[in-house]
Design a protein around this motif. Structure first.
Motif, PDB file in Angstrom:
ATOM      1  N   VAL B  69       0.864  -1.117   0.016  1.00 30.25           N
ATOM      2  CA  VAL B  69       0.161   0.043   0.050  1.00 30.25           C
ATOM      3  C   VAL B  69       1.020   1.345  -0.041  1.00 30.25           C
ATOM      4  N   ALA B  70       2.073   1.220   0.639  1.00 28.58           N
ATOM      5  CA  ALA B  70       2.817   2.357   0.932  1.00 28.58           C
ATOM      6  C   ALA B  70       3.310   2.692  -0.603  1.00 28.58           C
ATOM      7  N   GLU B  71       3.878   1.564  -1.121  1.00 27.06           N
ATOM      8  CA  GLU B  71       4.433   1.858  -2.294  1.00 27.06           C
ATOM      9  C   GLU B  71       3.565   2.281  -3.515  1.00 27.06           C
ATOM     10  N   THR B  72       2.493   1.593  -3.342  1.00 25.24           N
ATOM     11  CA  THR B  72       1.030   2.367  -4.435  1.00 25.24           C
ATOM     12  C   THR B  72       1.025   3.790  -4.238  1.00 25.24           C
ATOM     13  N   PHE B  73       0.831   4.157  -3.088  1.00 21.39           N
ATOM     14  CA  PHE B  73       0.512   5.408  -2.579  1.00 21.39           C
ATOM     15  C   PHE B  73       1.619   6.450  -2.923  1.00 21.39           C
ATOM     16  N   ALA B  74       3.031   5.904  -2.861  1.00 20.95           N
ATOM     17  CA  ALA B  74       3.927   6.673  -3.079  1.00 20.95           C
ATOM     18  C   ALA B  74       4.274   6.797  -4.733  1.00 20.95           C
ATOM     19  N   ARG B  75       3.848   5.768  -5.542  1.00 19.13           N
ATOM     20  CA  ARG B  75       3.904   5.960  -6.842  1.00 19.13           C
ATOM     21  C   ARG B  75       2.776   7.025  -7.320  1.00 19.13           C
ATOM     22  N   MET B  76       1.663   6.975  -6.778  1.00 18.94           N
ATOM     23  CA  MET B  76       0.648   7.931  -7.246  1.00 18.94           C
ATOM     24  C   MET B  76       1.179   9.641  -6.961  1.00 18.94           C
ATOM     25  N   VAL B  77       1.773   9.683  -5.670  1.00 22.09           N
ATOM     26  CA  VAL B  77       2.118  10.944  -5.211  1.00 22.09           C
ATOM     27  C   VAL B  77       3.349  11.155  -6.134  1.00 22.09           C
ATOM     28  N   GLU B  78       4.270  10.543  -6.332  1.00 24.40           N
ATOM     29  CA  GLU B  78       5.529  10.812  -7.226  1.00 24.40           C
ATOM     30  C   GLU B  78       5.120  11.139  -8.529  1.00 24.40           C
ATOM     31  N   ASP B  79       3.849  10.716  -9.122  1.00 19.81           N
ATOM     32  CA  ASP B  79       3.094  10.966 -10.312  1.00 19.81           C
ATOM     33  C   ASP B  79       2.466  12.311 -10.257  1.00 19.81           C
ATOM     34  N   GLY B  80       2.668  12.870  -9.374  1.00 19.33           N
ATOM     35  CA  GLY B  80       2.125  14.127  -8.928  1.00 19.33           C
ATOM     36  C   GLY B  80       0.416  14.143  -8.705  1.00 19.33           C
ATOM     37  N   ARG B  81       0.051  13.010  -8.053  1.00 18.47           N
ATOM     38  CA  ARG B  81      -1.206  12.716  -7.983  1.00 18.47           C
ATOM     39  C   ARG B  81      -1.697  12.614  -6.188  1.00 18.47           C
ATOM     40  N   PRO B  82      -1.815  13.604  -5.656  1.00 22.59           N
ATOM     41  CA  PRO B  82      -1.912  13.504  -4.095  1.00 22.59           C
ATOM     42  C   PRO B  82      -3.025  12.528  -3.733  1.00 22.59           C
ATOM     43  N   VAL B  83      -2.436  11.904  -2.438  1.00 19.65           N
ATOM     44  CA  VAL B  83      -3.491  10.833  -2.230  1.00 19.65           C
ATOM     45  C   VAL B  83      -4.043  11.227  -0.919  1.00 19.65           C
ATOM     46  N   PHE B  84      -5.411  11.312  -0.739  1.00 20.57           N
ATOM     47  CA  PHE B  84      -6.056  11.705   0.602  1.00 20.57           C
ATOM     48  C   PHE B  84      -6.494  10.216   1.090  1.00 20.57           C
ATOM     49  N   VAL B  85      -6.208   9.922   2.272  1.00 15.61           N
ATOM     50  CA  VAL B  85      -7.084   8.813   3.137  1.00 15.61           C
ATOM     51  C   VAL B  85      -7.475   9.199   4.299  1.00 15.61           C
ATOM     52  N   VAL B  86      -8.587   8.495   4.515  1.00 10.86           N
ATOM     53  CA  VAL B  86      -9.222   8.605   5.818  1.00 10.86           C
ATOM     54  C   VAL B  86      -9.310   7.146   6.321  1.00 10.86           C
ATOM     55  N   PRO B  87      -9.124   6.927   7.630  1.00 13.50           N
ATOM     56  CA  PRO B  87      -9.141   5.388   8.120  1.00 13.50           C
ATOM     57  C   PRO B  87     -10.732   4.945   8.406  1.00 13.50           C
ATOM     58  N   GLY B  88     -10.714   4.042   7.902  1.00 11.71           N
ATOM     59  CA  GLY B  88     -12.348   3.155   8.153  1.00 11.71           C
ATOM     60  C   GLY B  88     -12.383   2.467   9.515  1.00 11.71           C
ATOM     61  N   ASN B  89     -13.477   1.901   9.606  1.00 12.32           N
ATOM     62  CA  ASN B  89     -13.756   1.231  10.802  1.00 12.32           C
ATOM     63  C   ASN B  89     -13.083  -0.038  11.053  1.00 12.32           C
ATOM     64  N   HIS B  90     -12.436  -0.481   9.905  1.00  8.50           N
ATOM     65  CA  HIS B  90     -11.917  -1.685   9.913  1.00  8.50           C
ATOM     66  C   HIS B  90     -10.193  -1.562  10.236  1.00  8.50           C
ATOM     67  N   ASP B  91      -9.624  -0.512   9.916  1.00 12.63           N
ATOM     68  CA  ASP B  91      -8.474   0.145  10.167  1.00 12.63           C
ATOM     69  C   ASP B  91      -8.468   1.438  10.844  1.00 12.63           C
ATOM     70  N   SER B  92      -9.233   1.396  11.851  1.00 10.76           N
ATOM     71  CA  SER B  92      -9.593   2.663  12.644  1.00 10.76           C
ATOM     72  C   SER B  92      -8.026   3.174  13.376  1.00 10.76           C
ATOM     73  N   SER B  93      -8.029   4.505  13.486  1.00  9.07           N
ATOM     74  CA  SER B  93      -6.907   4.853  13.928  1.00  9.07           C
ATOM     75  C   SER B  93      -7.257   5.100  15.640  1.00  9.07           C
ATOM     76  N   THR B  94      -8.457   4.794  15.917  1.00  8.21           N
ATOM     77  CA  THR B  94      -8.763   4.848  17.492  1.00  8.21           C
ATOM     78  C   THR B  94      -8.157   3.728  18.077  1.00  8.21           C
ATOM     79  N   LEU B  95      -7.589   2.624  17.196  1.00  5.38           N
ATOM     80  CA  LEU B  95      -7.162   1.494  17.983  1.00  5.38           C
ATOM     81  C   LEU B  95      -6.001   1.618  18.436  1.00  5.38           C
ATOM     82  N   LEU B  96      -5.396   0.903  19.382  1.00 11.07           N
ATOM     83  CA  LEU B  96      -4.253   0.932  20.024  1.00 11.07           C
ATOM     84  C   LEU B  96      -2.935   1.107  18.797  1.00 11.07           C
ATOM     85  N   ARG B  97      -3.084   0.142  17.952  1.00 11.37           N
ATOM     86  CA  ARG B  97      -2.263   0.093  16.983  1.00 11.37           C
ATOM     87  C   ARG B  97      -3.139   0.056  15.603  1.00 11.37           C
TER      88      ARG B  97
END
Lengths: 753, 372
Positions: B69-97
């Protein structure tokens, strides 16, 4: 191609067959092994069977037979048989008869198992071998085999229709057992619960139990994740309450801080007004005191306005003291003068001659007396007296002279002193009003006057001092003025300025009215400061509590797993569990179907066996014997013979009829067995004995029919019958005349057709 | 005009247990398809990429997935396409990890509980993205924190939450609920949503709500039939969004529907009938109906579908027990005959739910008895 179990190859170190190998042909015809008596036909068949089933070492008969089968050349008694098993696979069974061990090897997969092959042993290896043998061969008990499909030489007449045949059949329905086993195996892979609902579950979890465990684990994890949310809820509420209270306090602090400025301003204005008022009061006071001092000074000045010439010098009293002394001195001096003046003059002092005269008179008197008395002493006394008198008189005159000189000197001193005192007096009187009139007599009056004047001066000085002091004080209050007038002028200006300033401050104070404060806070900076301090302290405490709550929220209220993800996983697991359970139920139902259907089916086994035997009898005897009838138990079975129901023995059956009937029983049982999926080879030793050629042909036909469904091995010495039947033996054995050493190789001694 | 590639609910690392034996292949397929995003973004000439939550199925993805995922995002960003992300409830940032604790390929991840704005200058013009990571514990009314900046350009709200028609609406307290009225009140040009796994274009929202659910990137269970993928939205300030759905490269599930097995001679013929309805490259879901003339084994059909399509799910609604061949078998004096007769009796007596069990038991019993 006949189905069922088939013997394929065999190599023996068994009895007369030492180092011999046999390959049994395929095809759907009976395999015929022919040879004269003593050629080892029965030993060969026995070796085939015993390789699989072994010898029961606890049986004396088996032990004796095994001892008889020891290779003639002294080798170990052992054999190897290749079999096409019930599963269609090729298997090799090797047995060492000396120790009873066996090795079962799959020739397809190479799987190999070895262990105890003792048929009577109860150990796990022996049980495992019997299980493998049953799966491979359909039977694991040689007695059951020899009572049905394996008809040993001379055993035919022992054939009985017994209930055991049905038991054999029961075990022989290998397809049913296999089907049940397959279903059970599939079920076993699905769940540990017993397939028939009875008995105990298996200890090791299967798919269903694993799914249950997984579901339980997921439920537990979801509970934990939800519990985190549940834990989180009160923490969140607590945190929200704290944050709300913090916001309230922030608002209150802001309100108080907002109010504090104006309050401080008002306080400053009040202080400023107060200070100005105090300053004004001080100025006024100073001014009043200054004015009073000025008035007093002026009053005193007016009151003590003494002409200069009337002003006594300040040292008037000291002067008076000195004047008194002077006056007394003058008096004393004047008295002394007068006294001195009164003393006798110098002329009054006796003259020296008088003394001499006195002395001469005395001397003359003395001379006269001496002369009178004629004595010289008197003369001398008179002379001495005259001398004394003259000396005394001389001394007296000297004394008078000295006194006169003294008096003169004293007079001169007195006059000089008087002059000096008079000068001093003049000097002292300088500056004293009406000094010429000052005298002892006026002394008191003049002293009172001086005292009055001194007091007035003192009052004036005091008034001036007071004024000076007030001026100094006023200068401290309002510096800049050097005189009372200036200071008073400054006071007036300052007072006016202060009044203006106070008025301005009061205007500003009115402008600061309307400060918003909580109801419990007085509109004073102190009260506001106190309230601020209290609220800030509570704010700090709340911030700490909020920090703790946030930490707890993070540590206790923050899960490590997503409940949503877990719930999705649980749904999938439950779906999978339902599918597994359904599949398990399906297999349980399938198992029950087969089991129950088989039980139903088996209720007619006896009829089927009887019918099969009857058909065999029909075919074998052309209807002369049969059918078999067994309305009760098989032990009570009878056959129809010429319309009569007779027992299955001779008599009433002839020997040939009985033989054919018993063969029919065996073949019928074989047919009966043929219903099962596992069909052990049928071995018939000397089937044609006592049969005429027609019956032998019929029997051969039956054997051929049986051979289409299973392997049939016929062992016979009836070569003539074989010739008559047109049958060529597949394996022909020769009579063994000597116990010759076996050939070195293991190739069959008899060519395989 | 500004063009964005909007996707959500990729669920990388999901168990895909519904796909049975091919679950691992399915997981791999999803990850591979996700890796193709830079090419897809380039192909549609996207100016920016919006990921509306649930990139990962688990808050702790395996390192390979995270790296991909990091590589995919990085490639798009390098292509000049900013990537915006919000966490979901499966990968919620409210969890400890959670996977967002560390930077991920230069993606701009919204981790605050209230709306934050990130503005970028794209080839399509200024883009202002407002996003948040829903955290009930920190902000229970996050939508109220939205404030549109007075800036020229396209204003997009990026959210992972449930509108009242989506399944999570009533499930779980960590799901952000999005009342449609609240969405309507957002003064923006586009609301890029995630969470609901079905594609829901703006036209299917209440009039005036420029929101869109792109649906899941790939079906994560067998209920998600039909094409799955991402949307390309063309946005203009103040204009209505124009949205086009594009399927991802992950094979999608196709509900073939009922396949009548009556008259089919064997499994092969049944397979042929199914194949006529399922296009290559799809994953068929089949319901077998009718009376087969042979002991049809749905497991065999499913296995053959897996061999042919990579996946196959078979719901057996056929009534084998009623066929004529079994009538003949039932007349024999065999164990199988007893099985057939007994099974028929039991099917007749069984409750509806159990009929299918006994029906399948009959097939298994006959199959086990080698009745072909």
């Amino acid at each position: 191609m006949s189905s069922g179990v088939r013997f394929l190859k065999a190599n023996f170190e068994y009895g007369c067959h030492v180092g011999e190998g046999f390959e049994l042909p395929g095809g759907e015809s009976p395999i015929v092994i022919a040879g004269p008596n003593g050629s080892g036909k029965t030993t060969l068949i026995e070796a085939l069977v015993r390789t699989l089933f072994g010898f029961d070492r606890r049986s004396m008969g088996d032990r004796d037979r095994l001892a008889a089968r020891a290779p003639w050349v002294g080798r170990r008694c052992r054999a190897s048989v290749e079999v096409r098993g019930a599963d269609g696979g090729r298997w090799r069974v090797r047995r060492d008869f000396d120790d009873g061990s066996v090795e079962v090897e799959s020739l397809d997969s190479g799987e190999r198992w070895s262990g105890d092959g003792n048929p009577a042993a109860g150990n796990q290896e022996a049980q495992e071998y019997r299980r493998r043998l049953a799966a491979l061969f359909g039977l694991a008990d040689i007695e059951l085999y020899e009572s049905t499909a394996c008809i040993s030489q001379g055993q035919l007449l022992d054939t009985r229709l017994r209930e055991e045949l049905l038991q054999v059949e029961s075990g022989g329905y290998g397809n049913v057992e296999d089907a049940l086993a397959r279903v059970a195996k599939a079920h076993d892979a699905l769940t540990a619960r017993p397939i028939d609902g009875e008995g105990r579950s298996k200890p090791k979890p299967r798919k269903l139990e694993t799914a249950d465990i997984e579901i339980e684990r997921l439920v537990s994890r979801i509970k934990a994740a939800d519990a985190v949310l549940n834990w989180r809820a009160p923490l969140e509420q607590e945190l929200h309450a704290l944050q709300a209270r913090e916001r309230e306090l922030d608002a209150a602090v802001l309100r108080l801080e907002t109010a504090l400025g104006p309050l401080n301003g008002r306080r400053a204005l009040e202080a400023r007004i107060e200070a100005q008022r105090e300053r004004q009061a001080a100025i006024e006071k100073a001014r009043h005191r200054l004015e009073r001092a000025v008035r007093q000074l002026r009053a005193i000045e007016d009151a003590v306005a003494i002409p200069v010439e009337e002003r006594y010098p300040p040292d008037f009293l000291e002067r008076l003291g000195r004047l008194e002394w002077i006056w007394n001195r003058q008096t004393e001096l004047r008295v002394a003068r007068d006294t001195l003046e009164a003393e006798p003059r110098l002329a009054d002092v006796p003259r020296p001659w008088l003394a001499l005269a006195v002395a001469a008179a005395i001397a003359g008197i003395g001379g006269i007396g001496a002369a009178l008395f004629g004595s010289a002493a008197v003369a001398f006394g008179g002379v001495a007296l005259a001398l004394v008198a003259g000396t005394a008189l001389m001394l007296h005159r000297a004394g008078r002279l000295r006194r006169r000189d003294e008096t003169l000197r004293r007079k001169r001193v007195v006059y000089e002193e008087l002059d000096r005192v008079a000068e001093e007096l003049e000097k002292e009187l300088v500056g004293i009003p009406r000094g010429r009139t000052l005298s002892i007599a006026t002394l008191d009056e003049r002293r009172r006057a001086f005292e009055a004047q001194r007091q007035a001066v003192e009052k004036l000085g005091a008034a001036r001092a007071v004024l000076e002091e007030e001026l100094t004080d006023a200068s401290r209050t309002l510096p800049g003025g050097s005189s009372a007038e200036e200071v008073l002028s400054l006071c007036a200006e300052a007072s006016e300025q202060i009044r203006t300033d106070i008025a301005r401050a009061q205007i500003e104070m009115r402008e600061l009215a309307g400060i918003d404060l909580p109801p419990d806070v007085d509109p004073t900076p102190e009260s506001v400061e106190a309230a601020l301090a209290a609220r800030r302290a509570e704010r700090r405490r709340l911030a700490e509590e909020a920090r703790v709550a946030e930490t707890r929220l993070l540590q206790e209220g923050t899960g490590q797993e997503s409940a949503v993800a877990l719930r999705d996983e649980l749904l999938a697991a439950e779906e999978a569990r339902v599918a597994i359970d359904r599949e398990a139920r399906v297999h349980e139902a399938a198992h029950a179907l087969i089991r129950d259907a088989y039980a139903e089916f088996r209720e007619h086994d006896q009829d089927r066996l009887v019918a099969a035997v009857s058909r065999a009898m029909e075919r074998l005897t052309g209807g002369a014997v049969g059918p078999l009838e067994a309305p009760g138990s098989l032990a009570e079975a009878a056959v129809r013979l010429h319309g009569r129901r007779v027992e299955l023995r001779s008599p009433p059956l002839s020997y040939g009829e009985l033989h054919a009937a018993l063969v029919a029983v065996r073949l019928g049982a074989s047919d009966f067995h043929a219903r099962s999926g596992v069909r052990p080879p049928m071995i018939v030793d000397e089937p044609f004995a006592y049969l005429d050629i027609d019956r032998a042909r019929e029997l051969w036909s039956l054997l051929c029919a049986a051979a289409r469904e299973r392997q049939v091995i016929v062992v016979t010495q009836e070569t003539l019958t074989l010739d008559a039947l047109g049958v060529t033996p597949d394996i022909r054995l020769e009579r063994r005349v000597t116990r010759a050493a076996p050939p070195a190789d293991t190739s069959p001694s008899v060519p395989v057709p | 005009m500004l063009r964005i590639l909007h996707l959500a609910d990729v669920h990388i690392g999901a168990s895909m247990s519904a796909f049975g034996d091919v679950a691992e292949a399915r997981r791999r397929s999803v990850l591979d398809a996700f890796r193709q995003l830079p090419e897809l973004a380039s192909r549609v000439d996207a100016h920016a990429v919006l990921v509306a939550g649930d990139v990962f199925d688990r808050p702790e993805p395996d390192p390979e997935s995270r790296a991909a995922v990091a590589e995919t995002f990085a490639r798009m960003v390098e292509d000049g396409r900013p990537v915006f992300v919000v966490p979901g409830n499966h990968d919620s940032s409210t969890l400890l990890r959670h996977p967002w604790a560390e930077p991920l390929g230069g993606a701009r991840v919204f981790l605050g509980p209230t709306f934050e704005r990130q503005s970028v200058e794209t080839a399509g013009g200024p883009l202002h993205v407002y996003g948040l990571a829903y955290d009930l514990g920190r902000e229970d009314a996050p939508l109220s924190t939205y404030a549109r900046a007075d800036l020229p350009g396209v204003h997009v709200v990026l959210l992972h939450g449930s509108v009242d028609f989506s399944p999570h609406w009533k499930i779980g307290r960590n799901a952000l609920r999005l009342p449609i009225e609240a969405l309507a009140a957002l003064d923006c040009d586009y609301v890029a949503l995630g969470d609901y796994h079905g594609f829901r274009p703006p036209e299917r929202f209440r009039e005036g709500v420029p929101a869109c659910y792109p649906g899941s990137f790939a079906a994560v269970d067998v209920s998600e039939t039909g094409p799955r993928g991402y949307v390309v939205a063309e946005l203009e300030p103040g204009g209505a969004p124009r949205v086009l759905h594009h399927p991802s490269a992950v094979p999608h599930l196709v509900d073939v529907g009922d396949v009548d097995v009556g008259g089919a001679a064997d499994q092969e013929e049944v397979m042929r009938r199914i194949a006529e309805r399922a296009a290559p490259g799809t994953l068929p879901l089949v319901r077998l109906t009718g009376v087969p003339d042979f002991p049809l084994d749905p497991d065999v059909i499913a296995h053959r579908l897996v061999e042919r399509f990579g996946y196959g799910r078979v719901i057996d609604g056929s009534t084998y027990y009623a066929n004529a061949r079994l009538d003949r078998i039932a007349e024999e004096d065999t164990v199988a005959a007893h099985v057939v007769r007994l099974a028929r009796q039991r099917i007749e007596a069984a409750a509806d739910d159990d009929k299918a069990v006994v029906e399948r038991a009959l097939r298994i019993a006959l199959h086990s008895l080698e009745v072909t």
